[in-house]
Design a protein around this motif. Structure first.
Motif, PDB file in Angstrom:
ATOM      1  N   LEU A 188       0.818  -1.210   0.000  1.00 32.37           N
ATOM      2  CA  LEU A 188       0.000   0.000   0.000  1.00 32.37           C
ATOM      3  C   LEU A 188       0.855   1.266   0.000  1.00 32.37           C
ATOM      4  N   LYS A 189       2.069   1.168   0.531  1.00 39.39           N
ATOM      5  CA  LYS A 189       2.984   2.305   0.514  1.00 39.39           C
ATOM      6  C   LYS A 189       3.701   2.444  -0.828  1.00 39.39           C
ATOM      7  N   GLY A 190       3.575   1.429  -1.703  1.00 40.35           N
ATOM      8  CA  GLY A 190       4.211   1.489  -3.014  1.00 40.35           C
ATOM      9  C   GLY A 190       5.647   1.001  -3.030  1.00 40.35           C
ATOM     10  N   GLU A 191       6.014   0.153  -2.084  1.00 41.28           N
ATOM     11  CA  GLU A 191       7.381  -0.362  -2.019  1.00 41.28           C
ATOM     12  C   GLU A 191       7.650  -1.378  -3.127  1.00 41.28           C
ATOM     13  N   SER A 192       8.892  -1.757  -3.299  1.00 45.23           N
ATOM     14  CA  SER A 192       9.350  -2.671  -4.335  1.00 45.23           C
ATOM     15  C   SER A 192       8.641  -4.022  -4.269  1.00 45.23           C
ATOM     16  N   PRO A 193       7.985  -4.446  -5.370  1.00 48.61           N
ATOM     17  CA  PRO A 193       7.322  -5.754  -5.347  1.00 48.61           C
ATOM     18  C   PRO A 193       8.307  -6.918  -5.239  1.00 48.61           C
ATOM     19  N   GLU A 194       9.505  -6.770  -5.798  1.00 49.33           N
ATOM     20  CA  GLU A 194      10.485  -7.854  -5.729  1.00 49.33           C
ATOM     21  C   GLU A 194      10.876  -8.169  -4.290  1.00 49.33           C
ATOM     22  N   GLN A 195      11.077  -7.122  -3.504  1.00 40.97           N
ATOM     23  CA  GLN A 195      11.437  -7.322  -2.096  1.00 40.97           C
ATOM     24  C   GLN A 195      10.267  -7.953  -1.336  1.00 40.97           C
ATOM     25  N   GLN A 196       9.054  -7.505  -1.648  1.00 37.01           N
ATOM     26  CA  GLN A 196       7.881  -8.060  -0.985  1.00 37.01           C
ATOM     27  C   GLN A 196       7.694  -9.533  -1.349  1.00 37.01           C
TER      28      GLN A 196
END
Length: 118
Positions: A40-48
């Motif tokens: 929801l904060k827009g962080e990196s999808p790869e890390q998630q």
């Protein structure tokens, strides 16, 4: 005498309470909730994705169950990261584990087959 009996009863209650273990939860939420927040904060999808795959491995190794939405969220992250081959697998896993999500997962799978953005 009454005071000694009351103290003995209190000591027994304390001893029995100290031995009690917390009940096992139905689902293991390891890593899921923080990753939804990061999404929801827009962080990196790869890390998630890496964190969720790690959490999935830990949950499975313990013989526990993932919570509702776990596979659906991981599928959405795969979609954002351009890993379309893994999206359908996650959505199908979500449907298998949580049949009540079937209609929504079918909707997303239909969009995926048409090449539309999820």
């Amino acid at each position: 005498m009454k005071k000694a009996g009351g103290m003995l009863a209190l000591a027994a209650c304390v001893a029995l309470t100290g031995c009690a273990t917390a009940p096992k939860t139905l689902y293991q939420w390891d890593g899921y909730q923080p990753q939804v927040y990061l999404y929801l904060k827009g962080e990196s999808p790869e890390q998630q994705i890496a964190e969720m795959e790690k959490a999935l491995a830990l949950i499975s190794a313990k013989g526990n169950s993932v919570p509702p939405g776990f596979h659906a969220h991981l599928g959405m992250l795969y979609s954002i990261a351009g890993k379309s081959d893994q999206v359908a697998t996650q959505f199908e896993d979500e449907k298998k584990l949580f049949p009540e999500s079937g209609a929504y997962m079918d909707f997303l799978l239909g969009k995926l087959k048409k090449g539309e953005k999820l």
